[in-house]
Design a protein around this motif. Structure first.
Motif, PDB file in Angstrom:
ATOM      1  N   PHE A  88       0.843  -1.199   0.000  1.00 39.79           N
ATOM      2  CA  PHE A  88       0.000   0.000   0.000  1.00 39.79           C
ATOM      3  C   PHE A  88       0.875   1.245   0.000  1.00 39.79           C
TER       4      PHE A  88
ATOM      5  N   CYS B  14      -0.308   5.419  -0.574  1.00 40.07           N
ATOM      6  CA  CYS B  14      -1.341   6.362  -0.990  1.00 40.07           C
ATOM      7  C   CYS B  14      -0.985   6.944  -2.360  1.00 40.07           C
ATOM      8  N   ASN B  15      -2.008   7.036  -3.192  1.00 33.61           N
ATOM      9  CA  ASN B  15      -1.841   7.565  -4.537  1.00 33.61           C
ATOM     10  C   ASN B  15      -2.832   8.715  -4.695  1.00 33.61           C
TER      11      ASN B  15
ATOM     12  N   CYS C 231      -9.275   2.821  -2.276  1.00 37.20           N
ATOM     13  CA  CYS C 231      -7.819   2.734  -2.151  1.00 37.20           C
ATOM     14  C   CYS C 231      -7.204   1.686  -3.092  1.00 37.20           C
TER      15      CYS C 231
ATOM     16  N   ALA D  14      -3.996   2.750  -4.456  1.00 33.94           N
ATOM     17  CA  ALA D  14      -2.921   2.713  -3.457  1.00 33.94           C
ATOM     18  C   ALA D  14      -2.353   1.298  -3.330  1.00 33.94           C
TER      19      ALA D  14
END
Length: 188
Positions: free
Chosen positions: A18, A20-21, A146, A149
């Protein structure tokens, strides 16, 4: 699941990747959902204390929500959360010029106005902590918003526990995190 001190930890946090994008999701976790960010009891007082310094960073809607509801709210389950704007956005959400949701508290922190980064529940995301009388459960909260992500994390080969290292240390301490790293190494 495995135990570390007084925590029961989901293996997902060492198995799944993971990162964050924000360019893909635009900070949807701060504006989607039906609840504010969970707060620890100590964080309620912190929010009250820092509100005057965070207020200049907030949107008008956020200020209005906070001044009507308070810097935090108590849920029907007697838990603390950040207030919401019209049942949607966290009251502390601001937007950059690309429409990405950001945290006004974190912006005040980044500008040196406050020494508290943001609620630990936000800092830990996608990990969620459930406190019980004898232990705390440390779990991965999989949420479809997510997915990008997860894809980026897999591409970069960053497991969840490494992505949220700073937050895990903040919550449980350096020694706990070092034990987690040992478990993760042995797991491979």
């Amino acid at each position: 699941m495995f135990q570390l001190g007084k925590t029961i930890v989901s293996e997902d946090i060492i198995q799944k990747d993971f990162v964050c994008n924000l360019t893909a999701c635009k900070g949807a976790c701060c504006i989607d959902g039906d609840a504010g960010a969970p707060l620890d009891k100590e964080e309620v007082k912190i929010l009250e204390d820092i509100y005057p310094k965070v207020k200049p960073f907030l949107r008008e809607e956020g200020i209005k929500a906070i001044e009507e509801q308070g810097t935090s709210i108590i849920t029907e389950d007697n838990e603390f959360e950040t207030p919401l704007i019209d049942g949607a956005d966290c009251a502390y959400v601001i937007f950059d010029n690309k429409g990405t949701a950001l945290c006004a508290i974190e912006e005040a922190y980044n500008q040196g106005e406050v020494s508290w980064k943001k609620p630990v529940s936000c800092h830990l995301y996608p990990i969620r902590i459930n406190d019980y009388s004898e232990f705390s459960a440390v779990n991965y909260n999989k949420w479809h918003i997510c997915d990008d992500a997860c894809t980026l994390g897999k591409e970069l080969q960053v497991p969840i526990y490494k992505f949220v290292k700073e937050a895990l240390i903040r919550k449980f301490g350096e020694d706990w995190y070092m034990e987690l790293e040992k478990v993760a190494e042995n797991y491979k």
